[in-house]
Design an enzyme around this catalytic site. Structure first.
Site, PDB file in Angstrom:
ATOM      1  N   MET A  33      33.759  38.262  35.662  1.00 48.35           N
ATOM      2  CA  MET A  33      35.148  38.440  35.214  1.00 48.35           C
ATOM      3  C   MET A  33      35.983  37.236  35.626  1.00 48.35           C
ATOM      4  SD  MET A  33      38.355  39.199  36.622  1.00 48.35           S
ATOM      5  CE  MET A  33      38.657  40.463  37.848  1.00 48.35           C
ATOM      6  N   ASP A  71      52.032  47.111  48.487  1.00 54.52           N
ATOM      7  CA  ASP A  71      50.630  46.901  48.113  1.00 54.52           C
ATOM      8  C   ASP A  71      49.820  46.473  49.336  1.00 54.52           C
ATOM      9  OD1 ASP A  71      48.437  46.411  46.399  1.00 54.52           O
ATOM     10  OD2 ASP A  71      48.984  44.304  46.264  1.00 54.52           O
TER      11      ASP A  71
HETATM   12  C1  GLT Z   1      46.680  40.040  42.652  1.00 54.53           C
HETATM   13  C2  GLT Z   1      46.894  41.497  42.375  1.00 54.53           C
HETATM   14  C3  GLT Z   1      45.645  42.154  41.980  1.00 54.53           C
HETATM   15  C4  GLT Z   1      45.136  41.698  40.642  1.00 54.53           C
HETATM   16  C5  GLT Z   1      44.719  40.297  40.636  1.00 54.53           C
HETATM   17  C6  GLT Z   1      44.412  39.905  39.216  1.00 54.53           C
HETATM   18  S1  GLT Z   1      45.770  39.255  41.456  1.00 54.53           S
HETATM   19  O1  GLT Z   1      46.040  39.874  43.872  1.00 54.53           O
HETATM   20  O2  GLT Z   1      47.449  42.109  43.534  1.00 54.53           O
HETATM   21  O3  GLT Z   1      45.763  43.534  41.982  1.00 54.53           O
HETATM   22  O4  GLT Z   1      43.970  42.429  40.356  1.00 54.53           O
HETATM   23  O5  GLT Z   1      45.387  39.129  38.641  1.00 54.53           O
HETATM   24 MN    MN Z   2      46.652  45.576  44.801  1.00 50.21          MN
HETATM   25 MN    MN Z   3      47.189  42.708  45.653  1.00 52.64          MN
END
Ligand code: GLT
Ligand code: MN
Ligand code: MN
Ligand code: MN
Length: 386
Positions: free
Chosen positions: A87, A254
């Site tokens: 990917m 996050d």
């Molecule tokens: C980034 C994000 C991820 C995504 C990636 C793909 S980049 O770190 O927090 O969840 O999957 O762009």
């Molecule tokens: Mn994430």
């Molecule tokens: Mn992330």
């Protein structure tokens, strides 16, 4: 036991093991693994592949000569180790030009650049054998809804996706696109915030078969949703093209925690879903080691993600073979409807049968359903006492 092999199809992003432990409040704490170092480290641990954003590998301001040198060094490491690149994705969120979005920016100069950057990433990925192209629209959203029309934003998003599908066809790349939803962060609100919203958008595209989803545990949980349900819907729709495994505490920033480190029961049902339905795509860990870790800690993190998946896979087999559990499930699913001619499909006969149905509402409402026992047994499997 619990040692990963290529057939497990575990992958990591360059940005995951390459993460130097920077956060919005703190500086880097370690040297992340460089792309070539990551390839060697992951191959040694038994991973199948490595994924990247264009700029994880090639800096945004690299000259064509530099780009060629970097890509050939990377390719060399792939050849030495047998690691694949299943990917590839594109960073449409890091550079300041994307501060108000990429495909949904109000500025057509930005939208055109976003498409140009994406097709160049598609070229790069195709060169390295990638079959899935992930799109995470981290900056596609807003803080000030007065300034961005959310209806126009949907139209622009669709226009961009249609363009990329046409490009894919024109180059005969054969990519499948996988759209990744996230409710917020870095934007206050990101458009198409859930996997379900992405599925709704996909149905409106010119080439809906070319586009599926890349659900991430953390993102759905940030929205307070049940990730297992989101993945089940995508799987049933034939749209689970990729998956981002990690962990996350509910409704927070996050966190991208090690897979299975927080919500063990939900992780168990997720693994059960993927295994029972024989998901054949990549199992990608989109997580990173805690900021407390040095480089050895990053290795422990990567091993832990894969090991936890394999342990849960064994727990799934145990669950599926457990006689008491299976008897309870059979009981719950074994009720009979005595109504000839009615099969839940609409027809004049089934309608007639349905209208004549004499249901014992009180009796059925009074029947117990033994979820307590079933759930306790599930927990005991997870606790390792069964
Ligand atoms: C980034 C994000 C991820 C995504 C990636 C793909 S980049 O770190 O927090 O969840 O999957 O762009
Ligand atoms: Mn994430
Ligand atoms: Mn992330
Ligand atoms: Mn992700």
């Amino acid at each position: 036991k619990f040692i990963p092999v290529k057939e497990d199809r575990f992958t990591f992003g360059l940005w995951t093991v390459g993460n130097p432990g920077r956060d919005p409040f703190g500086l880097p704490v370690r040297d992340g693994f460089s792309p070539v170092e990551a390839v060697h480290m992951l191959a040694e641990l038994g991973a199948y592949g490595v994924n990247f954003h264009d700029n994880d590998l090639v800096p945004i301001d690299a000259t064509p000569v530099e780009k060629q040198r970097i890509v050939s060094g990377f390719r060399c490491a792939l050849e030495q180790t047998g690691l694949k690149v299943p990917m590839v994705t594109v960073s449409l969120f890091t550079d300041p030009i994307f501060k108000d979005g990429a495909f949904t920016s109000n500025d057509p100069r930005v939208r055109a650049y976003a498409l140009q950057k994406t097709i160049e990433s598609m070229d790069l990925g195709a060169e390295l054998g990638a079959e899935v192209f992930v799109l995470w629209g981290g900056r596609e959203g807003s803080e000030v809804d007065a300034g961005k029309n959310a209806v126009e934003a949907m139209k622009r998003y669709r226009e961009a996706l249609n363009y990329l599908c046409e490009y894919n066809l024109s180059q005969k790349y054969g990519y499948k696109f996988a759209l990744e939803a996230k409710p917020n962060e870095p934007r206050a609100d990101i458009y198409l915030p859930t996997t379900g919203a992405m599925l709704g958008m996909i149905a409106t595209l010119d080439y809906p078969d070319m586009v599926g989803v890349n659900p991430e545990v953390a993102h759905e949980r940030m929205a307070g949703l049940n990730f297992y349900h989101a993945v089940a819907q995508a799987l049933e729709a034939g749209k689970l093209f990729h998956i981002d495994l990690n962990d996350q505490k509910m409704s927070r920033f996050d966190q991208d925690l090690r897979f299975g480190s927080d919500g063990i029961k939900e992780a168990f049902f997720l693994v059960k879903l993927l295994e029972d339905y024989q998901y054949t795509g990549m199992k990608h860990f989109d997580a990173h080691a805690l900021r407390t870790e040095d480089r050895q800690g990053v290795i422990e993190f990567a091993k832990g993600c894969m090991r936890t998946y394999l342990i849960l896979k064994e727990k799934v087999a145990q669950f599926n073979a457990d006689q008491e559990i299976q008897a309870l499930i059979a009981e719950m699913n074994g009720k009979k409807l005595e109504l000839p001619d009615f099969d839940f499909k609409f027809s004049p006969e089934s309608l007639k049968a349905l209208q004549s149905y004499q249901v014992d509402r009180t009796a059925i409402g009074a029947e117990g359903i033994p979820y307590e026992r079933l759930d306790q047994l599930t927990c005991e499997i997870l606790f390792g006492v069964r």
